[in-house]
Write a protein that holds these residues in place. Structure first.
Motif, mmCIF file in Angstrom:
data_model
loop_
_atom_site.group_PDB
_atom_site.id
_atom_site.type_symbol
_atom_site.label_atom_id
_atom_site.label_comp_id
_atom_site.label_asym_id
_atom_site.label_seq_id
_atom_site.Cartn_x
_atom_site.Cartn_y
_atom_site.Cartn_z
ATOM 1 N N PRO A 158 0.811 -1.230 0.000
ATOM 2 C CA PRO A 158 0.000 0.000 0.000
ATOM 3 C C PRO A 158 0.843 1.278 0.000
ATOM 4 O O PRO A 158 0.480 2.269 -0.640
ATOM 5 N N LEU A 159 1.970 1.251 0.697
ATOM 6 C CA LEU A 159 2.814 2.447 0.782
ATOM 7 C C LEU A 159 3.456 2.769 -0.568
ATOM 8 O O LEU A 159 3.435 3.919 -1.024
ATOM 9 N N LEU A 160 4.015 1.754 -1.205
ATOM 10 C CA LEU A 160 4.659 1.971 -2.498
ATOM 11 C C LEU A 160 3.626 2.270 -3.588
ATOM 12 O O LEU A 160 3.881 3.055 -4.495
ATOM 13 N N THR A 161 2.464 1.663 -3.469
ATOM 14 C CA THR A 161 1.377 1.946 -4.408
ATOM 15 C C THR A 161 0.977 3.415 -4.314
ATOM 16 O O THR A 161 0.725 4.063 -5.338
ATOM 17 N N ALA A 162 0.946 3.951 -3.107
ATOM 18 C CA ALA A 162 0.583 5.362 -2.923
ATOM 19 C C ALA A 162 1.570 6.285 -3.640
ATOM 20 O O ALA A 162 1.161 7.302 -4.214
ATOM 21 N N ILE A 163 2.844 5.924 -3.636
ATOM 22 C CA ILE A 163 3.841 6.737 -4.337
ATOM 23 C C ILE A 163 3.571 6.714 -5.841
ATOM 24 O O ILE A 163 3.606 7.749 -6.506
ATOM 25 N N ILE A 164 3.295 5.535 -6.369
ATOM 26 C CA ILE A 164 3.022 5.434 -7.802
ATOM 27 C C ILE A 164 1.745 6.187 -8.163
ATOM 28 O O ILE A 164 1.692 6.912 -9.149
ATOM 29 N N GLU A 165 0.709 6.049 -7.354
ATOM 30 C CA GLU A 165 -0.541 6.762 -7.619
ATOM 31 C C GLU A 165 -0.329 8.267 -7.581
ATOM 32 O O GLU A 165 -0.904 9.005 -8.384
ATOM 33 N N GLU A 166 0.514 8.736 -6.678
ATOM 34 C CA GLU A 166 0.841 10.165 -6.626
ATOM 35 C C GLU A 166 1.531 10.592 -7.922
ATOM 36 O O GLU A 166 1.217 11.634 -8.492
ATOM 37 N N GLY A 167 2.461 9.759 -8.388
ATOM 38 C CA GLY A 167 3.148 10.057 -9.641
ATOM 39 C C GLY A 167 2.212 10.064 -10.832
ATOM 40 O O GLY A 167 2.349 10.884 -11.747
ATOM 41 N N VAL A 168 1.241 9.163 -10.841
ATOM 42 C CA VAL A 168 0.250 9.123 -11.918
ATOM 43 C C VAL A 168 -0.608 10.389 -11.876
ATOM 44 O O VAL A 168 -0.847 11.026 -12.904
ATOM 45 N N GLN A 169 -1.055 10.769 -10.683
ATOM 46 C CA GLN A 169 -1.877 11.980 -10.539
ATOM 47 C C GLN A 169 -1.130 13.229 -10.986
ATOM 48 O O GLN A 169 -1.731 14.152 -11.532
ATOM 49 N N GLN A 170 0.180 13.268 -10.761
ATOM 50 C CA GLN A 170 0.988 14.429 -11.143
ATOM 51 C C GLN A 170 1.445 14.361 -12.600
ATOM 52 O O GLN A 170 2.108 15.264 -13.080
ATOM 53 N N GLY A 171 1.100 13.274 -13.286
ATOM 54 C CA GLY A 171 1.481 13.127 -14.679
ATOM 55 C C GLY A 171 2.929 12.706 -14.883
ATOM 56 O O GLY A 171 3.437 12.744 -16.000
ATOM 57 N N GLN A 172 3.599 12.279 -13.817
ATOM 58 C CA GLN A 172 4.990 11.838 -13.919
ATOM 59 C C GLN A 172 5.107 10.364 -14.295
ATOM 60 O O GLN A 172 6.097 9.955 -14.866
ATOM 61 N N PHE A 173 4.101 9.579 -13.913
ATOM 62 C CA PHE A 173 4.099 8.151 -14.205
ATOM 63 C C PHE A 173 2.900 7.816 -15.079
ATOM 64 O O PHE A 173 1.853 8.472 -14.987
ATOM 65 N N ASP A 174 3.050 6.777 -15.849
ATOM 66 C CA ASP A 174 1.950 6.234 -16.631
ATOM 67 C C ASP A 174 1.854 4.756 -16.261
ATOM 68 O O ASP A 174 2.627 3.933 -16.760
ATOM 69 N N CYS A 175 0.939 4.449 -15.357
ATOM 70 C CA CYS A 175 0.845 3.076 -14.861
ATOM 71 C C CYS A 175 -0.611 2.747 -14.557
ATOM 72 O O CYS A 175 -1.178 3.243 -13.576
ATOM 73 N N PRO A 176 -1.233 1.895 -15.374
ATOM 74 C CA PRO A 176 -2.635 1.560 -15.140
ATOM 75 C C PRO A 176 -2.863 0.596 -13.968
ATOM 76 O O PRO A 176 -3.981 0.474 -13.483
ATOM 77 N N TYR A 177 -1.813 -0.075 -13.503
ATOM 78 C CA TYR A 177 -1.960 -1.073 -12.438
ATOM 79 C C TYR A 177 -0.905 -0.858 -11.347
ATOM 80 O O TYR A 177 -0.005 -1.690 -11.172
ATOM 81 N N PRO A 178 -0.989 0.223 -10.580
ATOM 82 C CA PRO A 178 0.047 0.523 -9.584
ATOM 83 C C PRO A 178 0.251 -0.584 -8.543
ATOM 84 O O PRO A 178 1.382 -0.982 -8.272
ATOM 85 N N LYS A 179 -0.825 -1.069 -7.975
ATOM 86 C CA LYS A 179 -0.714 -2.091 -6.927
ATOM 87 C C LYS A 179 -0.096 -3.371 -7.479
ATOM 88 O O LYS A 179 0.811 -3.950 -6.877
ATOM 89 N N GLN A 180 -0.576 -3.810 -8.613
ATOM 90 C CA GLN A 180 -0.078 -5.056 -9.190
ATOM 91 C C GLN A 180 1.394 -4.921 -9.605
ATOM 92 O O GLN A 180 2.174 -5.858 -9.437
ATOM 93 N N LEU A 181 1.768 -3.756 -10.125
ATOM 94 C CA LEU A 181 3.168 -3.533 -10.491
ATOM 95 C C LEU A 181 4.052 -3.635 -9.255
ATOM 96 O O LEU A 181 5.090 -4.304 -9.290
ATOM 97 N N ILE A 182 3.649 -3.006 -8.171
ATOM 98 C CA ILE A 182 4.446 -3.059 -6.941
ATOM 99 C C ILE A 182 4.538 -4.490 -6.418
ATOM 100 O O ILE A 182 5.598 -4.929 -5.980
ATOM 101 N N GLN A 183 3.460 -5.233 -6.468
ATOM 102 C CA GLN A 183 3.509 -6.627 -6.014
ATOM 103 C C GLN A 183 4.507 -7.426 -6.846
ATOM 104 O O GLN A 183 5.308 -8.195 -6.305
ATOM 105 N N ILE A 184 4.471 -7.250 -8.149
ATOM 106 C CA ILE A 184 5.402 -7.960 -9.041
ATOM 107 C C ILE A 184 6.836 -7.540 -8.743
ATOM 108 O O ILE A 184 7.732 -8.387 -8.637
ATOM 109 N N ILE A 185 7.054 -6.245 -8.580
ATOM 110 C CA ILE A 185 8.403 -5.726 -8.318
ATOM 111 C C ILE A 185 8.932 -6.258 -6.987
ATOM 112 O O ILE A 185 10.078 -6.705 -6.889
ATOM 113 N N LEU A 186 8.117 -6.221 -5.946
ATOM 114 C CA LEU A 186 8.565 -6.702 -4.636
ATOM 115 C C LEU A 186 8.928 -8.180 -4.663
ATOM 116 O O LEU A 186 9.949 -8.594 -4.103
#
Length: 175
Positions: free
Chosen positions: A109-137
């Motif tokens: 949840p913590l790392l997902t929040a960072i990605i979601e913040e980046g998506v909201q600010q237009g810095q990241f393009d990621c349709p699946y933040p939670k799933q990406l973090i799970q895969i990365i971890l």
């Protein structure tokens, strides 16, 4: 004790000898050595969570936050490098499994929040933040597991660079 002997071979009596308490005192606080294992994992996970929460609350940009969050998850400064090496030994499989489970549960949840913040600010393009973090971890936990891969310093540095490359590409960051 769990590191030295492994969880299965460590008895409650072994723990009592090291801690220097009576059996009744032990059972007042813990029902079993499994609960001791849970407490050990919980303590380490709480440390990780506090470090990552601090990064999440910082005013850094999301890209910096993400890198700092992963860097802050290195707890060798507190527990030493031997903990991770010992955790990856077959005799400590349960400790390793419980640690991975706790990290996934608490860090996602913590790392997902960072990605979601980046998506909201237009810095990241990621349709699946939670799933990406799970895969990365899971990938990081496996690739840097000394019980699976024996990496020299150069291979470890290349793997870190590849990890960053992959993560940034998945987030739509070119450089």
């Amino acid at each position: 004790m769990f590191q030295e002997k492994g969880f299965e071979k460590t008895s409650v009596n072994d723990i009592l000898k090291i801690v220097g308490i009576a059996k009744g005192t032990f059972y007042y606080y813990f029902k079993s050595k499994e609960e001791v294992l849970e407490a050990v994992v919980s303590e380490a996970t709480s440390l990780l969570k506090a470090r990552v929460q601090k990064v999440v609350k910082s005013t850094s940009d999301p890209k910096t936050k993400l890198l700092e969050a992963f860097q802050s998850m290195n707890i060798t400064d507190v527990y030493g490098g031997n903990l991770l090496k010992d955790m990856h030994k077959p005799k400590n499989a349960l400790l390793h499994q419980k640690s991975l489970q706790a990290i996934l549960q608490e860090m996602t949840p913590l790392l997902t929040a960072i990605i979601e913040e980046g998506v909201q600010q237009g810095q990241f393009d990621c349709p699946y933040p939670k799933q990406l973090i799970q895969i990365i971890l899971v990938a990081v936990a496996t690739l840097f597991d000394e019980g699976i891969f024996q990496l020299d310093k150069q291979e470890e540095e290349q793997l870190l660079e590849a990890f960053q490359f992959l993560l940034f590409r998945q987030l739509g960051i070119e450089n």
